[in-house]
Write an enzyme that holds these catalytic residues in place. Structure first.
Site, PDB file in Angstrom:
ATOM      1  N   ASP A  26       3.789   5.987  -3.828  1.00 30.42           N
ATOM      2  CA  ASP A  26       3.879   6.439  -2.429  1.00 30.42           C
ATOM      3  C   ASP A  26       2.545   6.232  -1.702  1.00 30.42           C
ATOM      4  O   ASP A  26       1.483   6.253  -2.319  1.00 30.42           O
ATOM      5  CB  ASP A  26       4.265   7.932  -2.416  1.00 30.42           C
ATOM      6  N   HIS A  43       3.073  -2.311   2.113  1.00 29.91           N
ATOM      7  CA  HIS A  43       4.002  -2.579   1.002  1.00 29.91           C
ATOM      8  C   HIS A  43       3.548  -3.815   0.217  1.00 29.91           C
ATOM      9  O   HIS A  43       3.647  -3.855  -1.012  1.00 29.91           O
ATOM     10  CB  HIS A  43       5.418  -2.770   1.532  1.00 29.91           C
ATOM     11  N   LEU A 137       6.502  -4.316 -23.139  1.00 28.04           N
ATOM     12  CA  LEU A 137       6.595  -3.212 -22.175  1.00 28.04           C
ATOM     13  C   LEU A 137       7.978  -3.258 -21.553  1.00 28.04           C
ATOM     14  O   LEU A 137       8.441  -4.322 -21.149  1.00 28.04           O
ATOM     15  CB  LEU A 137       5.544  -3.380 -21.064  1.00 28.04           C
TER      16      LEU A 137
HETATM   17  C1  IPE Z   1       9.627   8.136  -2.445  1.00 31.19           C
HETATM   18  O1  IPE Z   1       8.765   8.022  -1.383  1.00 31.19           O
HETATM   19  C2  IPE Z   1      10.361   6.837  -2.667  1.00 31.19           C
HETATM   20  C3  IPE Z   1       9.554   5.736  -3.146  1.00 31.19           C
HETATM   21  C4  IPE Z   1       8.299   5.760  -3.456  1.00 31.19           C
HETATM   22  C5  IPE Z   1      10.274   4.514  -3.320  1.00 31.19           C
HETATM   23  P1  IPE Z   1       9.210   8.428   0.087  1.00 31.19           P
HETATM   24  O2  IPE Z   1       8.057   8.144   0.960  1.00 31.19           O
HETATM   25  O3  IPE Z   1      10.495   7.770   0.437  1.00 31.19           O
HETATM   26  O4  IPE Z   1       9.471   9.988  -0.062  1.00 31.19           O
HETATM   27  P2  IPE Z   1       9.408  11.143   1.025  1.00 31.19           P
HETATM   28  O5  IPE Z   1      10.259  10.689   2.191  1.00 31.19           O
HETATM   29  O6  IPE Z   1       7.984  11.308   1.426  1.00 31.19           O
HETATM   30  O7  IPE Z   1       9.942  12.346   0.329  1.00 31.19           O
HETATM   31  C1  IPE Z   2       6.074   4.071  -0.609  1.00 25.58           C
HETATM   32  O1  IPE Z   2       5.245   4.056   0.493  1.00 25.58           O
HETATM   33  C2  IPE Z   2       6.945   2.859  -0.670  1.00 25.58           C
HETATM   34  C3  IPE Z   2       8.353   3.106  -0.319  1.00 25.58           C
HETATM   35  C4  IPE Z   2       8.884   4.262  -0.098  1.00 25.58           C
HETATM   36  C5  IPE Z   2       9.197   1.946  -0.237  1.00 25.58           C
HETATM   37  P1  IPE Z   2       5.678   4.674   1.870  1.00 25.58           P
HETATM   38  O2  IPE Z   2       6.272   3.582   2.708  1.00 25.58           O
HETATM   39  O3  IPE Z   2       6.570   5.836   1.685  1.00 25.58           O
HETATM   40  O4  IPE Z   2       4.289   5.104   2.467  1.00 25.58           O
HETATM   41  P2  IPE Z   2       3.986   6.391   3.333  1.00 25.58           P
HETATM   42  O5  IPE Z   2       4.487   7.570   2.601  1.00 25.58           O
HETATM   43  O6  IPE Z   2       4.709   6.181   4.645  1.00 25.58           O
HETATM   44  O7  IPE Z   2       2.508   6.383   3.489  1.00 25.58           O
HETATM   45 MG    MG Z   3       6.182   7.808   1.514  1.00 27.24          MG
END
Ligand code: IPE
Ligand code: IPE
Ligand code: MG
Length: 254
Positions: A26, A43, A137
């Site tokens: 995240d 990303h 792995l």
């Molecule tokens: C969790 O992150 C999903 C992934 C890392 C793929 P999110 O950014 O979607 O989660 P929330 O919305 O903060 O709970």
């Molecule tokens: C995690 O990063 C990746 C996915 C959920 C696909 P985020 O896109 O949720 O990044 P933040 O939380 O907005 O910083």
């Molecule tokens: Mg996120």
């Protein structure tokens, strides 16, 4: 993996390496925002980082790595971000598959493939077939994955098979999850500081150790992983019992 391995002497050997590490990757969006960049750049940076972390896991002796890359709730993001993420997955498979295969990584998708475009679905299936016999792995990629969806899917499968209610056990449920046959994660890492599970491995995480760091996913490097594994080594896993019940791991492995 070459060049990074030469630095391994900087990392003293770990005691108690978790067999299975799961990561909620995240913070990509915030990483990009902090640099005035579009979210998709975050990303992309996150994807680059994944290469480093996969290789570091191999080096540190982790046998199973599960990564949360796209949740069932992430469909709720703007269409261009969703589209961009799908494109990134496709690119990653095209670019990395051969090397991952050479390195002995076995790929497994967890989640639902149905909603993916047919061409992408085919690539995911091909990547699993190609790497099926690798054993250095196991990399489980949670894509269009949701823990509730997984349990729902398992319950539907059990009912369809006509298993009598009084014969449904915890093992029956585990065996019908997308992760069937994979031991539960020992350690779950969440980057970017959020203290929530966000629908990740909600069944399997029952006794996982949690490690949350404020570091954003694109910045979570080998050193950060090493620190998480070190911290894991200091934990006292009790599984509801008293300390030093070391037979638990053997009973519950695999
Ligand atoms: C969790 O992150 C999903 C992934 C890392 C793929 P999110 O950014 O979607 O989660 P929330 O919305 O903060 O709970
Ligand atoms: C995690 O990063 C990746 C996915 C959920 C696909 P985020 O896109 O949720 O990044 P933040 O939380 O907005 O910083
Ligand atoms: Mg996120």
């Amino acid at each position: 993996m070459g060049s990074e391995e030469s630095t391994s002497s900087a990392y003293p050997k770990l005691t108690h390496v978790p067999q299975h590490v799961a990561i909620i990757m995240d913070g990509n969006g915030r990483w990009a925002a902090a640099r005035g960049l579009p979210r998709l750049n975050g990303h992309q940076a996150g994807t680059e980082n994944l290469r480093r972390v996969i290789r570091a896991c191999v080096e540190f002796g982790v046998k199973i790595l599960t990564i949360y890359a796209f949740s069932t709730e992430n469909w709720g993001r703007p269409a261009d971000e969703v589209e961009g993420l799908m494109h990134i997955l496709e690119e990653v498979i095209d670019r990395e598959l051969d090397e991952l295969h050479r390195e002995g990584v076995k790929l497994r998708h967890i989640g639902r493939l149905e909603r993916l475009k047919p061409a992408l679905r085919e690539k995911v299936l091909h990547s699993m077939e190609l790497t099926a016999n690798n054993d250095r792995l196991l990399l489980c990629v949670a894509w269009n994955y949701g823990g509730r969806d997984e349990i729902l899917h398992a319950v539907q499968g059990i009912i369809k098979e006509g298993v009598p209610a009084d014969q449904v056990t915890e093992q029956t449920i585990s065996d019908h999850l997308y992760t069937a046959g994979v031991p539960d994660p020992d350690l779950i890492i969440r980057t970017s500081g959020e203290m929530r599970i966000s629908n990740f491995l909600i069944w399997q995480a029952a006794y996982s150790e949690w490690y949350v760091t404020n570091t954003l996913w694109p910045d979570f490097d080998k050193q950060a992983l090493y620190e998480a594994l070190q911290e894991y080594g200091r934990r006292d896993r009790r599984f509801g019992r008293l300390s030093h019940c070391e037979d638990y791991g053997e009973q519950h492995a695999g």
